[in-house]
Write an enzyme that holds these catalytic residues in place. Structure first.
Site, short mmCIF file in Angstrom:
data_model
loop_
_atom_site.label_atom_id
_atom_site.label_comp_id
_atom_site.label_asym_id
_atom_site.label_seq_id
_atom_site.Cartn_x
_atom_site.Cartn_y
_atom_site.Cartn_z
N GLU A 45 45.47 42.68 36.91
CA GLU A 45 45.33 41.76 38.03
C GLU A 45 46.67 41.56 38.74
O GLU A 45 46.72 41.43 39.97
CB GLU A 45 44.77 40.43 37.54
CG GLU A 45 43.29 40.55 37.18
CD GLU A 45 42.75 39.33 36.47
OE1 GLU A 45 41.72 38.79 36.93
OE2 GLU A 45 43.34 38.91 35.45
N GLU A 65 37.59 41.88 30.33
CA GLU A 65 37.28 40.51 29.92
C GLU A 65 35.84 40.31 29.49
O GLU A 65 35.55 39.52 28.57
CB GLU A 65 37.62 39.53 31.07
CG GLU A 65 39.10 39.34 31.33
CD GLU A 65 39.68 40.37 32.27
OE1 GLU A 65 40.82 40.16 32.73
OE2 GLU A 65 39.00 41.39 32.56
#
Length: 214
Positions: A45, A65
């Site tokens: 990210e 995730e």
């Protein structure tokens, strides 16, 4: 300090992360990620918030995730989809699978794949050139692309026009355009048609902007 000692500490840190990544996207600085190994979750990210991404040939990427029962939390669902498209981003996030360097390049997830021992040399060479770009122009380009790109076309165009008109009157733009016009008048061709002048334009030495900051 009080919040940092409370159950809200995680939320506070997450908000700080979001604020930092948003500032990167609005900054006149060009950020380049040099990915030299396995980069997943928050690491990816952070890379997504950079303007360019170079990865070593033995690196790998993932947004895993979902495998732990929660979604990306530092902008992955937004920046990944904007970068490579909704369908491809969903597949990567829902599967949580590893992406190889070559696939990452084909998806547009990274700018290029580089041999591991040449990664930093390549990134620094790119950074040296891009550091010559006029910071105010860089900021407008990034904001129009990253933020204006998610607006309706007409609104995005208005944001672009606003930035364009605002920078036309700067000393840097005026001096650069004067150098451009003078070259055409002297040589009878535009600078891009002359190999030496074209290289100067690319390298930022045709009309150096760092001497013209206001």
């Amino acid at each position: 300090p009080i919040l940092q000692r409370s159950p809200l500490a995680g939320d506070l840190n997450m908000q700080r992360m979001h604020d930092l990544l948003l500032q990167m996207g609005r900054s006149g600085t060009i950020y380049i990620a040099a990915i030299n190994g396995s980069t997943a979750g928050g690491g990816l990210e952070l890379c997504l918030a950079c303007d360019l991404r170079y990865i070593a040939h033995d690196g790998e990427l993932a947004q895993p995730e979902v495998l732990l029962g929660f979604p990306p939390g530092a902008g992955g669902t937004q920046r990944l989809a904007r970068l490579i498209g909704r369908a491809r981003a969903l597949e990567l996030m829902l599967s949580g699978r590893v992406v190889t360097p070559e696939e990452a390049k084909s998806l547009g997830l990274v700018t290029d794949v580089v041999p591991h021992d040449q990664l930093m040399e390549r990134v620094m060479a790119v950074a040296e050139v891009l550091a010559t770009r006029y910071k105010r122009a860089v900021s407008v380009i990034k904001r129009c692309t990253l933020e204006g790109g998610s607006l309706p076309l007409e609104e995005g165009l208005l944001r672009e026009q606003s930035g364009f008109l605002a920078l036309l009157g700067t000393k840097a733009a005026k001096n650069a355009m004067q150098a451009y016009v003078s070259f055409v008048e002297q040589h009878g061709i535009i600078p891009a048609m002359d190999p030496e002048a074209r290289e100067q334009l690319r390298a930022g030495t045709f009309a150096p902007f760092h001497e013209q900051e206001e």
